[in-house]
Design a protein around this motif. Structure first.
Motif, PDB file in Angstrom:
ATOM      1  N   GLY A  87       0.686  -1.120  -0.184  1.00  0.00           N
ATOM      2  CA  GLY A  87       0.069  -0.046   0.133  1.00  0.00           C
ATOM      3  C   GLY A  87       0.898   1.267  -0.075  1.00  0.00           C
ATOM      4  O   GLY A  87       2.039   1.130  -0.068  1.00  0.00           O
ATOM      5  N   ASP A  88       0.135   2.276   0.064  1.00  0.00           N
ATOM      6  CA  ASP A  88       0.679   3.769   0.127  1.00  0.00           C
ATOM      7  C   ASP A  88       1.504   3.799   1.256  1.00  0.00           C
ATOM      8  O   ASP A  88       1.209   3.186   2.599  1.00  0.00           O
ATOM      9  CB  ASP A  88      -0.250   4.713   0.153  1.00  0.00           C
ATOM     10  CG  ASP A  88       0.155   6.118  -0.093  1.00  0.00           C
ATOM     11  OD1 ASP A  88       1.206   6.666   0.686  1.00  0.00           O
ATOM     12  OD2 ASP A  88      -0.123   6.698  -1.061  1.00  0.00           O
ATOM     13  N   PRO A  89       2.770   4.304   1.331  1.00  0.00           N
ATOM     14  CA  PRO A  89       3.866   4.187   2.525  1.00  0.00           C
ATOM     15  C   PRO A  89       3.189   5.164   3.730  1.00  0.00           C
ATOM     16  O   PRO A  89       3.766   5.205   4.716  1.00  0.00           O
ATOM     17  CB  PRO A  89       5.131   4.743   1.907  1.00  0.00           C
ATOM     18  CG  PRO A  89       4.692   5.567   0.517  1.00  0.00           C
ATOM     19  CD  PRO A  89       3.524   4.579   0.022  1.00  0.00           C
ATOM     20  N   ARG A  90       2.458   5.959   3.431  1.00  0.00           N
ATOM     21  CA  ARG A  90       1.753   6.821   4.199  1.00  0.00           C
ATOM     22  C   ARG A  90       0.769   6.123   5.161  1.00  0.00           C
ATOM     23  O   ARG A  90       0.391   6.765   6.193  1.00  0.00           O
ATOM     24  CB  ARG A  90       1.171   8.072   3.489  1.00  0.00           C
ATOM     25  CG  ARG A  90       2.113   8.968   3.028  1.00  0.00           C
ATOM     26  CD  ARG A  90       1.417  10.102   2.058  1.00  0.00           C
ATOM     27  NE  ARG A  90       1.043   9.555   0.805  1.00  0.00           N
ATOM     28  CZ  ARG A  90       0.297  10.376  -0.159  1.00  0.00           C
ATOM     29  NH1 ARG A  90       0.034  11.748  -0.101  1.00  0.00           N
ATOM     30  NH2 ARG A  90      -0.191   9.628  -1.398  1.00  0.00           N
ATOM     31  N   GLY A  91       0.244   5.195   4.800  1.00  0.00           N
ATOM     32  CA  GLY A  91      -0.600   4.278   5.428  1.00  0.00           C
ATOM     33  C   GLY A  91       0.173   2.957   5.949  1.00  0.00           C
ATOM     34  O   GLY A  91       1.597   2.986   6.328  1.00  0.00           O
ATOM     35  N   ALA A  92      -0.465   1.978   6.193  1.00  0.00           N
ATOM     36  CA  ALA A  92       0.076   0.625   6.428  1.00  0.00           C
ATOM     37  C   ALA A  92      -0.857  -0.463   6.345  1.00  0.00           C
ATOM     38  O   ALA A  92      -2.090  -0.255   6.076  1.00  0.00           O
ATOM     39  CB  ALA A  92       0.465   0.423   8.145  1.00  0.00           C
ATOM     40  N   THR A  93      -0.248  -1.691   5.869  1.00  0.00           N
ATOM     41  CA  THR A  93      -0.958  -2.804   5.852  1.00  0.00           C
ATOM     42  C   THR A  93      -0.278  -3.953   6.363  1.00  0.00           C
ATOM     43  O   THR A  93       1.099  -4.038   6.644  1.00  0.00           O
ATOM     44  CB  THR A  93      -1.126  -3.207   4.187  1.00  0.00           C
ATOM     45  OG1 THR A  93       0.516  -3.354   3.646  1.00  0.00           O
ATOM     46  CG2 THR A  93      -2.001  -2.238   3.356  1.00  0.00           C
ATOM     47  N   ALA A  94      -0.797  -4.937   6.992  1.00  0.00           N
ATOM     48  CA  ALA A  94      -0.415  -6.231   7.618  1.00  0.00           C
ATOM     49  C   ALA A  94      -1.391  -7.423   7.303  1.00  0.00           C
ATOM     50  O   ALA A  94      -2.506  -7.255   7.051  1.00  0.00           O
ATOM     51  CB  ALA A  94      -0.337  -5.931   9.092  1.00  0.00           C
ATOM     52  N   TYR A  95      -0.703  -8.430   7.280  1.00  0.00           N
ATOM     53  CA  TYR A  95      -1.410  -9.800   6.924  1.00  0.00           C
ATOM     54  C   TYR A  95      -1.088 -10.744   7.858  1.00  0.00           C
ATOM     55  O   TYR A  95      -0.099 -11.198   8.447  1.00  0.00           O
ATOM     56  CB  TYR A  95      -0.860 -10.134   5.570  1.00  0.00           C
ATOM     57  CG  TYR A  95      -0.185  -9.156   4.763  1.00  0.00           C
ATOM     58  CD1 TYR A  95      -1.411  -8.539   4.115  1.00  0.00           C
ATOM     59  CD2 TYR A  95       0.949  -8.402   4.895  1.00  0.00           C
ATOM     60  CE1 TYR A  95      -1.171  -7.458   3.096  1.00  0.00           C
ATOM     61  CE2 TYR A  95       1.117  -7.470   3.797  1.00  0.00           C
ATOM     62  CZ  TYR A  95       0.127  -6.879   3.229  1.00  0.00           C
ATOM     63  OH  TYR A  95       0.602  -5.654   2.504  1.00  0.00           O
ATOM     64  N   LEU A  96      -2.354 -11.450   8.466  1.00  0.00           N
ATOM     65  CA  LEU A  96      -2.206 -12.266   9.604  1.00  0.00           C
ATOM     66  C   LEU A  96      -3.074 -13.647   8.888  1.00  0.00           C
ATOM     67  O   LEU A  96      -3.931 -13.776   8.370  1.00  0.00           O
ATOM     68  CB  LEU A  96      -3.493 -11.973  10.623  1.00  0.00           C
ATOM     69  CG  LEU A  96      -3.064 -10.622  11.527  1.00  0.00           C
ATOM     70  CD1 LEU A  96      -3.863 -10.444  12.543  1.00  0.00           C
ATOM     71  CD2 LEU A  96      -1.624 -10.243  11.657  1.00  0.00           C
ATOM     72  N   GLU A  97      -2.284 -14.688   9.097  1.00  0.00           N
ATOM     73  CA  GLU A  97      -2.891 -16.025   8.918  1.00  0.00           C
ATOM     74  C   GLU A  97      -3.600 -16.676  10.101  1.00  0.00           C
ATOM     75  O   GLU A  97      -2.982 -17.105  11.116  1.00  0.00           O
ATOM     76  CB  GLU A  97      -1.886 -16.959   8.281  1.00  0.00           C
ATOM     77  CG  GLU A  97      -2.445 -18.595   7.961  1.00  0.00           C
ATOM     78  CD  GLU A  97      -1.375 -19.563   7.542  1.00  0.00           C
ATOM     79  OE1 GLU A  97      -1.964 -20.678   7.623  1.00  0.00           O
ATOM     80  OE2 GLU A  97      -0.469 -18.925   7.097  1.00  0.00           O
ATOM     81  N   ALA A  98      -5.001 -16.429  10.169  1.00  0.00           N
ATOM     82  CA  ALA A  98      -5.585 -16.814  11.485  1.00  0.00           C
ATOM     83  C   ALA A  98      -7.010 -17.352  10.984  1.00  0.00           C
ATOM     84  O   ALA A  98      -7.528 -16.776   9.597  1.00  0.00           O
ATOM     85  CB  ALA A  98      -5.713 -15.631  12.489  1.00  0.00           C
TER      86      ALA A  98
END
Length: 267
Positions: free
Chosen positions: A118-129
């Protein structure tokens, strides 16, 4: 994909995320996913159009939430990447938007890490759950590093809960998620239903479900309403997915199968 990830992917059992990708015209699916998708589509031809309408709804609702000021999103059961992923839509409105994606399919997480940048001004994360264990999601370090649970969150359960077959378990999942986010947060659910079906369609669906040929537990409107107790449902209310603030006159119509869409705000 490393060998440990490959070993956790069972290609002989259909998975909802891969079947959904197949219906959307994606490439990441296996024979079992295609066979399952074809069998459901043979019984309910509208399912492919509804899957695509559901994806378009995701774009509309994330845009709506971002315009309403939501800057954090928890996307549960995200599925494989496709055009207009949650962070892409949100960050077009507000580049600082932060998104956590959750899925229980290892192949989804592999693609998410590779493609959902994503845009570096925001954030993204990914969880396997798994959504059946909301505590493991809400207490995960990556979620806590990405989202501030003292500020509003858009909680997205897009065609996710109908894979949990016990009504009370679904109610407990929703309550736990809603309790974890503050006032001003939103809950978004899309969910399969047979409310609009003919008696013949209902019989065909129940036979498929009993035989294990579909893993979707369709639910009536009255059951879905329970999950929104204490929340303010946004207009136009609980409606077919194509009828939630549509931006086109071309909407899927089916006498056998439908997907409800509901958006609600936590007061």
């Amino acid at each position: 994909m490393d060998s440990s990830e490959q070993s956790r992917i069972d290609t002989t059992v259909p998975h909802p995320a891969r079947r959904y990708s197949y219906w959307l015209g994606g490439k990441d699916h296996f024979a079992a996913d295609r066979e399952s998708g074809d069998a459901i589509a043979a019984a309910f031809p509208a399912v492919v159009a509804l899957a695509r309408a559901n994806r378009v709804f995701l774009r509309r609702v994330v845009h709506f939430l971002a315009e309403a000021g939501v800057r954090q999103f928890l996307d549960l059961g995200t599925g494989l990447p496709a055009p207009d992923n949650t962070h892409e839509v949100a960050q077009r409105v507000a580049p600082e938007s932060r998104v956590v994606y959750v899925d229980n399919d290892p192949i989804v997480m592999v693609h998410a890490r590779a493609l959902l940048q994503g845009d570096p001004r925001g954030a993204t994360a990914y969880l396997e759950a798994d959504v059946r264990d909301p505590d493991s999601i809400l207490e995960h370090p990556s979620l806590l590093e990405t989202l501030d649970l003292t500020r509003p969150v858009g909680v997205l359960l897009i065609t996710t809960l109908h894979f949990v077959h016990d009504d009370e378990q679904v109610a407990a999942i929703v309550k736990r998620l809603v309790d974890a986010v503050p006032s001003g947060s939103y809950l978004v659910i899309t969910h399969g239903t047979m409310d609009f079906s003919t008696p013949q369609g209902i019989t065909a669906y129940e036979q498929m479900f009993a035989a294990g040929r579909t893993d979707v537990r369709a639910r009536p409107r009255a059951t879905l309403e329970r999950y929104f107790a204490g929340l303010e449902i946004v207009e136009p209310g609980i409606v077919p997915v194509g009828d939630w603030r549509p931006d086109t006159d071309q909407r899927p119509v089916s006498e056998d199968l439908q997907i409800y869409a509901v958006v609600a705000r936590k007061p």
